[in-house]
Design a protein around this motif. Structure first.
Motif, PDB file in Angstrom:
ATOM      1  N   ASP A  65      17.168 -44.423 -27.795  1.00 21.50           N
ATOM      2  CA  ASP A  65      17.200 -44.175 -29.242  1.00 21.50           C
ATOM      3  C   ASP A  65      16.346 -42.974 -29.651  1.00 21.50           C
ATOM      4  N   LEU A  66      15.914 -42.174 -28.675  1.00 22.98           N
ATOM      5  CA  LEU A  66      15.279 -40.882 -28.965  1.00 22.98           C
ATOM      6  C   LEU A  66      16.323 -39.794 -28.785  1.00 22.98           C
ATOM      7  N   PHE A  67      16.601 -39.054 -29.850  1.00 25.10           N
ATOM      8  CA  PHE A  67      17.586 -37.977 -29.787  1.00 25.10           C
ATOM      9  C   PHE A  67      17.336 -37.023 -30.943  1.00 25.10           C
ATOM     10  N   GLY A  68      17.944 -35.831 -30.869  1.00 24.00           N
ATOM     11  CA  GLY A  68      17.775 -34.887 -31.964  1.00 24.00           C
ATOM     12  C   GLY A  68      18.026 -33.453 -31.558  1.00 24.00           C
ATOM     13  N   ILE A  69      17.251 -32.543 -32.159  1.00 27.60           N
ATOM     14  CA  ILE A  69      17.434 -31.105 -31.971  1.00 27.60           C
ATOM     15  C   ILE A  69      16.092 -30.445 -31.673  1.00 27.60           C
ATOM     16  N   PHE A  70      16.075 -29.611 -30.656  1.00 30.65           N
ATOM     17  CA  PHE A  70      14.938 -28.736 -30.372  1.00 30.65           C
ATOM     18  C   PHE A  70      15.189 -27.463 -31.171  1.00 30.65           C
ATOM     19  N   LEU A 106      17.233 -42.598 -36.608  1.00 30.14           N
ATOM     20  CA  LEU A 106      17.468 -41.223 -37.054  1.00 30.14           C
ATOM     21  C   LEU A 106      17.124 -40.237 -35.937  1.00 30.14           C
ATOM     22  N   PRO A 107      17.778 -39.071 -35.943  1.00 33.31           N
ATOM     23  CA  PRO A 107      17.378 -38.007 -35.010  1.00 33.31           C
ATOM     24  C   PRO A 107      16.066 -37.369 -35.441  1.00 33.31           C
ATOM     25  N   ILE A 108      15.420 -36.717 -34.503  1.00 26.57           N
ATOM     26  CA  ILE A 108      14.253 -35.897 -34.828  1.00 26.57           C
ATOM     27  C   ILE A 108      14.635 -34.431 -34.687  1.00 26.57           C
ATOM     28  N   VAL A 109      13.967 -33.589 -35.442  1.00 28.03           N
ATOM     29  CA  VAL A 109      14.148 -32.139 -35.343  1.00 28.03           C
ATOM     30  C   VAL A 109      12.783 -31.547 -35.025  1.00 28.03           C
ATOM     31  N   ILE A 110      12.695 -30.960 -33.828  1.00 29.26           N
ATOM     32  CA  ILE A 110      11.403 -30.573 -33.252  1.00 29.26           C
ATOM     33  C   ILE A 110      11.093 -29.108 -33.519  1.00 29.26           C
TER      34      ILE A 110
END
Length: 254
Positions: free
Chosen positions: A148-153, A124-128
């Motif tokens: 496999d680290l991805f997401g939204i700042f 899953l993505p992370i949302v920071i």
């Protein structure tokens, strides 16, 4: 189609007019609403929101850094229980916040790292969430960086250098009302960031864009953010809506 990648639609501030607010957003073209978690006290409200708007809202699960207190291990256990028993679209919002209180920095760092590792396990993505904590956030991301680290700042408010560093960790930049503020600063360099790295958000009910600054924010106001990006990127309203929605699909997988 417009995607609001970060909106707290379960907030008590919408209890009097939630249906009307949702209708205004849909009339403005917003069709996808991604809902960040805060802590266990909001879980039932999030689930109720999903039940009432099953085709519109997409839930995240996570422990917000300002909710990392003495009982943070119990709160993390709550997050783990939920991500193990049903589908969520991201782990968020998670991160470090040193604006209000620095007392629990070690615990915030541990909670952030733990939830990043869960996100990787679940693919899953992370949302920071980052406030007054870019160095501390980057320190954790540096130790956890991988394919496999991805997401939204979320609600990005940093410098151009910090924007490029965030992107280097496979993060999109969540751009909202701050881009419309006279003192928001990010509008001065956003044109140096390829729009493929940008997603739209409101963070409703917080951070309303100009001309609503200081008032309750809502998802329909995302059009004011798009108008600002039209000026910055020299693209049409429709192009920015389409590109940023495609960017959000790349993150959330839907």
């Amino acid at each position: 189609m417009i995607t609001d990648t970060h909106t707290h639609l379960y907030s008590e501030q919408f209890d009097e007019d939630r249906n009307e607010m949702m209708q205004r957003a849909k009339e403005a073209g917003v069709q996808r609403f991604f809902i960040p978690a805060i802590d266990s006290s909001y879980t039932n409200r999030m689930l109720d929101l999903e039940k009432n708007y099953p085709n519109d809202v997409f839930l995240m699960m996570g422990l917000h850094p300002t909710s990392v207190k003495e009982n943070y291990k119990e709160e993390l256990a709550h997050v783990k229980e939920w991500i193990d028993k049903r589908n969520f679209y991201a782990i968020g919002e998670i991160g470090i916040d040193l604006y209000w209180d620095k007392t629990f920095l070690p615990q915030q760092q541990e909670a952030f790292r733990t939830q990043i590792q869960w996100a990787k396990e679940k693919k899953l993505p992370i949302v920071i969430h980052c406030r007054d904590a870019f160095d501390e956030i980057f320190e954790v991301l540096e130790t956890e960086k991988s394919d496999d680290l991805f997401g939204i700042f979320h609600c990005f408010t940093g410098t151009l250098e910090q924007a490029k560093k965030a992107i280097s960790y496979n993060m999109k930049l969540g751009i909202g009302g701050v881009a419309t503020f006279k003192n928001g600063k990010i509008d001065k360099f956003l044109n140096e960031i390829n729009i493929k790295h940008i997603v739209l958000e409101t963070d409703s009910p917080y951070l309303a864009p100009t001309p609503y600054r200081g008032k309750r924010n809502e998802s329909s106001y995302i059009t004011n953010v798009i108008d600002k990006l039209v000026d910055i990127y020299g693209l049409t309203f429709e192009e920015i809506s389409e590109i940023t929605t495609q960017n959000s699909k790349a993150v959330f997988g839907i």
